[in-house]
Scaffold this motif. Structure first.
Motif, short mmCIF file in Angstrom:
data_model
loop_
_atom_site.label_atom_id
_atom_site.label_comp_id
_atom_site.label_asym_id
_atom_site.label_seq_id
_atom_site.Cartn_x
_atom_site.Cartn_y
_atom_site.Cartn_z
N LYS A 392 0.83 -1.22 0.00
CA LYS A 392 0.00 0.00 0.00
C LYS A 392 0.86 1.27 0.00
O LYS A 392 0.34 2.38 -0.05
N GLN A 393 2.21 1.09 0.10
CA GLN A 393 3.15 2.22 0.14
C GLN A 393 2.84 3.17 1.31
O GLN A 393 2.81 4.40 1.17
N VAL A 394 2.60 2.56 2.50
CA VAL A 394 2.39 3.32 3.73
C VAL A 394 3.23 2.72 4.84
O VAL A 394 3.75 1.59 4.72
N VAL A 395 3.38 3.46 5.92
CA VAL A 395 3.93 2.93 7.17
C VAL A 395 2.94 3.23 8.27
O VAL A 395 2.16 4.21 8.17
N VAL A 396 2.94 2.42 9.31
CA VAL A 396 2.11 2.71 10.48
C VAL A 396 2.99 3.47 11.46
O VAL A 396 3.98 2.94 11.98
N LEU A 397 2.64 4.72 11.69
CA LEU A 397 3.43 5.59 12.59
C LEU A 397 2.81 5.54 13.98
O LEU A 397 1.67 5.97 14.19
N LYS A 398 3.56 4.98 14.93
CA LYS A 398 3.05 4.81 16.29
C LYS A 398 3.76 5.75 17.24
O LYS A 398 4.99 5.79 17.30
N GLN A 399 2.97 6.52 18.00
CA GLN A 399 3.55 7.37 19.04
C GLN A 399 3.75 6.50 20.28
O GLN A 399 2.80 5.96 20.84
N MET A 400 5.01 6.34 20.69
CA MET A 400 5.35 5.37 21.71
C MET A 400 4.76 5.70 23.08
O MET A 400 4.37 4.80 23.82
N GLU A 401 4.67 6.96 23.41
CA GLU A 401 4.19 7.34 24.75
C GLU A 401 2.71 7.07 24.91
O GLU A 401 2.26 6.57 25.95
N THR A 402 1.91 7.38 23.88
CA THR A 402 0.46 7.24 24.00
C THR A 402 -0.07 5.95 23.38
O THR A 402 -1.19 5.52 23.69
N GLY A 403 0.72 5.35 22.48
CA GLY A 403 0.24 4.16 21.77
C GLY A 403 -0.60 4.49 20.56
O GLY A 403 -1.00 3.60 19.81
N GLU A 404 -0.89 5.77 20.35
CA GLU A 404 -1.71 6.19 19.20
C GLU A 404 -0.95 5.91 17.90
O GLU A 404 0.25 6.16 17.80
N GLN A 405 -1.66 5.38 16.88
CA GLN A 405 -0.99 5.09 15.62
C GLN A 405 -1.91 5.40 14.43
O GLN A 405 -3.13 5.37 14.55
#
Length: 420
Positions: A392-405
């Motif tokens: 899909k030419q994407v990455v899943v960007l995860k914020q480590m502190e909150t877990g939000e992605q």
């Protein structure tokens, strides 16, 4: 197993960042005062320190690392920085520069063979400043202001500036004679070093650590009582300028510096922090009129200071100062599957070239283990790339502190992270 030599240390990741922060802070302060960096060799001809530091000092007599090279030349690992800087000043004819005084700072390892103890090593790192070419007492106040500014910027609060005057040549000769007369009748009660110093350099007796509690030390003649009128006026002017700059100080007539080249202003910055240790000196410095001439240059005055970064770190720790050092990564790449792993090599390079602190897994770990590694490395974000994301030419960007992605297009990852 080969171990580290006694009196040295390894500065490991996690600690070296504190050193970098201190050095960067000190350099930035110096640049605001219009001081430029100089770098000199780690070893010099032994004669430089014999002439520049002084034959009667403990450094030259007991503490230098001296060796003979294959050409039969006597060389010494530098025990301090001033002599090397002044040698360079003379050799490179910096006294001919139209911009005077020449203002310099340096940092680097020094070497002294002494008993290792807390904050004191046989290889230690000094940061120092030299201003050469001005007799104006205002430059004395400026140099003192630099070190006080550095210490305060780093967060030290429990520090005390102590100053004294060692006078001009005439003042020192008169004081020297008074010291000889004072100590001579009972010199046998003092250590062997002090007995040797009596005729060579009696001022150095006042700096003795072994006999500092002897009753004659407390009643020794004060240099301030022997200052000539020009010396007294000079010292008064230095104090005036320090008050103008809002720098608090105390005058201690017993303060002497351990090197022979000092004249007029001498100063130390002490730490009063609880638990810092019995030896409270953090920084020492002073004016060295005559040193340039002694090393083959014209008659040019100078003033400088130096402090050990090891001692400074100890003082910061005693005051529980937390340095604002940068730790951790901006982004950790989590790659799953062979294709994603191959692609991540190029993507990681793009992140780094954009100035983003990034790393990736090199151990073929599972996703959970890779995310744990990202957390251990203090990464703010994890960019997860698997086979599905690659298609899909994407990455899943995860914020480590909150877990939000959320999903981010691969070609937008760099700009997205830079925006954040």
């Amino acid at each position: 197993m080969i171990q580290i030599p006694r009196g040295t240390q390894d500065i490991l990741p996690g600690t070296v960042e504190k050193w970098q922060w201190i050095e960067q802070t000190a350099k930035e302060v110096c640049r605001t005062y219009n001081y430029s960096e100089i770098r000199t060799p780690i070893f010099e001809h032994t004669e430089l320190f014999q002439r520049g530091v002084g034959d009667t000092t403990d450094i030259v007599q007991k503490e230098m690392y001296t060796f003979e090279d294959r050409g039969g030349r006597s060389l010494t690992l530098r025990p301090e920085g001033t002599a090397s800087v002044v040698r360079s000043y003379v050799e490179n004819k910096m006294y001919g520069d139209p911009n005077q005084p020449v203002k310099l700072f340096y940092t680097g390892p020094m070497f002294r063979y002494e008993r290792p103890q807390a904050g004191r090593f046989r290889q230690f790192v000094q940061f120092g400043v030299e201003a050469i070419g001005s007799e104006d007492p205002a430059i004395d106040a400026e140099v003192i202001s630099i070190v006080m500014t550095i210490f305060k910027k780093l967060g030290l609060k429990n520090i005390q500036l102590v100053i004294n005057s060692l006078g001009d040549k005439e003042s020192r000769l008169a004081h020297r004679e008074a010291l000889i007369q004072h100590f001579k009748p009972r010199i046998g009660e003092f250590c062997a070093d002090c007995q040797n110093r009596l005729d060579k350099n009696p001022l150095r007796i006042l700096d003795c650590k072994k006999d500092r509690d002897h009753e004659l030390m407390k009643t020794a003649p004060s240099i301030l009582d022997y200052l000539t009128e020009p010396s007294r006026k000079f010292f008064d002017k230095v104090q005036f300028y320090l008050k103008e700059l809002g720098i608090e100080f105390i005058v201690d007539p017993t303060l002497v510096r351990g090197l022979d080249y000092y004249h007029h202003t001498a100063f130390e910055v002490m730490s009063n922090a609880e638990g810092f240790g019995a030896i409270t000196t953090l920084c020492g410095g002073g004016r060295y009129n005559g040193l340039v001439q002694d090393l083959g240059g014209p008659e040019m005055p100078g003033i400088g200071f130096a402090f050990s970064i090891e001692r400074l770190l100890q003082a910061l720790e005693a005051e529980k100062v937390e340095l604002s050092v940068e730790r951790g990564l901006d982004c950790f790449l989590v790659s799953l599957g062979e294709e994603a792993k191959d692609y991540s090599v190029k993507l990681l390079q793009e992140l780094r070239h954009a100035g983003i602190r990034a790393d990736k897994d090199y151990q073929d770990r599972k996703m959970k283990a890779q995310l744990k590694q990202a957390d251990r490395l203090g990464a703010r974000f994890a960019a997860i790339l698997g086979e599905d994301e690659l298609k899909k030419q994407v990455v899943v960007l995860k914020q480590m502190e909150t877990g939000e992605q959320r999903e981010v297009p691969i070609d937008r990852l760099v700009s997205e992270l830079k925006e954040i």
